[in-house]
Design an enzyme around this catalytic site. Structure first.
Site, mmCIF file in Angstrom:
data_model
loop_
_atom_site.group_PDB
_atom_site.id
_atom_site.type_symbol
_atom_site.label_atom_id
_atom_site.label_comp_id
_atom_site.label_asym_id
_atom_site.label_seq_id
_atom_site.Cartn_x
_atom_site.Cartn_y
_atom_site.Cartn_z
ATOM 1 N N PRO A 166 0.830 -1.197 0.000
ATOM 2 C CA PRO A 166 0.000 0.000 0.000
ATOM 3 C C PRO A 166 0.873 1.257 0.000
ATOM 4 O O PRO A 166 1.862 1.341 0.712
ATOM 5 C CB PRO A 166 -0.797 -0.126 1.295
ATOM 6 N N GLU A 167 0.496 2.241 -0.832
ATOM 7 C CA GLU A 167 1.233 3.492 -0.891
ATOM 8 C C GLU A 167 0.464 4.564 -0.116
ATOM 9 O O GLU A 167 -0.557 4.283 0.509
ATOM 10 C CB GLU A 167 1.473 3.886 -2.350
#
Length: 279
Positions: A2-3
């Site tokens: 996840p960014e």
């Protein structure tokens, strides 16, 4: 992994469900995540009220009434499940039960994520934050900070932007998209960034992140929003994952070879050689 937009989405979902709630029970099924969960973690947080949430880079800080902050990183495959069932989910390592009966489960099949506990008034000196760059959506991130950080650095601009000492929280997907919007080649040395190009790039980074957050992030293999839904910004990607597809900025241009890809610092870069000049 996840960014920033995905982490921001998770944090906001947790905030809606958990802020001002008291942690009545903390269940730890495994302490051995990327960093070992402190032995006194459960004792310290149980009975405390969740006062606020804050994101630093790709980390979530949960500030408690006891003067401590829970530090959460989702790692490669970690996710939060709100209102998790009483029966444990597969790979559910930690569960918080609040005073209104909600169950917040931390699920991480690969165990590359982490949970830690630190004094709230010492957050900025925490080992993961002490040398972290400015937040890309904050006032401390601007064209001048990029120019100063890039001075004398021949590193290509793409891995330069992924350096968490330069700017916090940027990841591969959104850097590819921002460079495309700014018409900057991912191979351009960071030291070649001009004041004009730096200003355009900062605005592109902010716009991509804000749009992705509004869309709930991009749904990747392991990521889902905390209520179980999916983000949909992946439908707005212009170059990421678009190998050999037509460039959306060069329709009908005979000299455009379409979206290309290459490996930089171990990460796949997607770009259009014609559209993305050296700033």
């Amino acid at each position: 992994m996840p960014e920033l937009p995905e982490v921001e989405t998770v944090m906001r979902g947790m905030q809606i469900a958990l802020q001002d709630r008291t942690i009545m029970q903390t269940i730890i099924r495994r302490h051995d995540l990327r960093w070992r969960i402190p032995a006194n973690f459960s004792k310290q947080v149980t009975g405390a009220t969740i006062q606020s949430f804050y994101r630093r880079g790709k980390y979530i800080l949960i500030r408690l009434s006891c003067g401590q902050s829970i530090v959460l990183h989702l790692g490669m495959s970690g996710r939060i499940l709100l209102d998790s069932p009483t029966a444990p989910e597969p790979h559910e390592h930690v569960v918080f039960v609040t005073d209104d009966g909600k169950r917040c489960g931390y699920i991480d099949p690969r165990r590359f994520g982490m949970l830690d506990l630190i004094p709230t008034d010492k957050e900025e000196t925490y080992r993961a934050f002490i040398n972290m760059g400015p937040e890309p959506l904050g006032n401390g991130f601007n064209a001048q900070t990029l120019l100063v950080a890039g001075k004398g650095r021949r590193m290509p601009i793409k891995p330069f932007l992924l350096d968490q000492h330069v700017v916090a929280g940027l990841g591969n997907i959104y850097v590819c998209e921002a460079l495309f919007r700014a018409s900057i080649s991912p191979t351009m040395p960071a030291s070649n960034l001009t004041p004009r190009a730096a200003g355009v790039l900062v605005q592109a980074i902010r716009a991509v992140l804000q749009e992705a957050i509004a869309a709930g992030g991009s749904s990747l293999k392991d990521y889902a929003r905390p209520e179980g839904g999916l983000g949909y910004f992946q439908h707005a990607w212009q170059v990421y994952g678009k190998k050999n597809q037509p460039c959306p900025k060069c329709p009908g241009t005979p000299t455009c070879v379409g979206v290309q890809h290459m490996t930089q610092a171990g990460r796949t870069t997607f770009f259009c050689p014609l559209h993305q000049k050296n700033g």
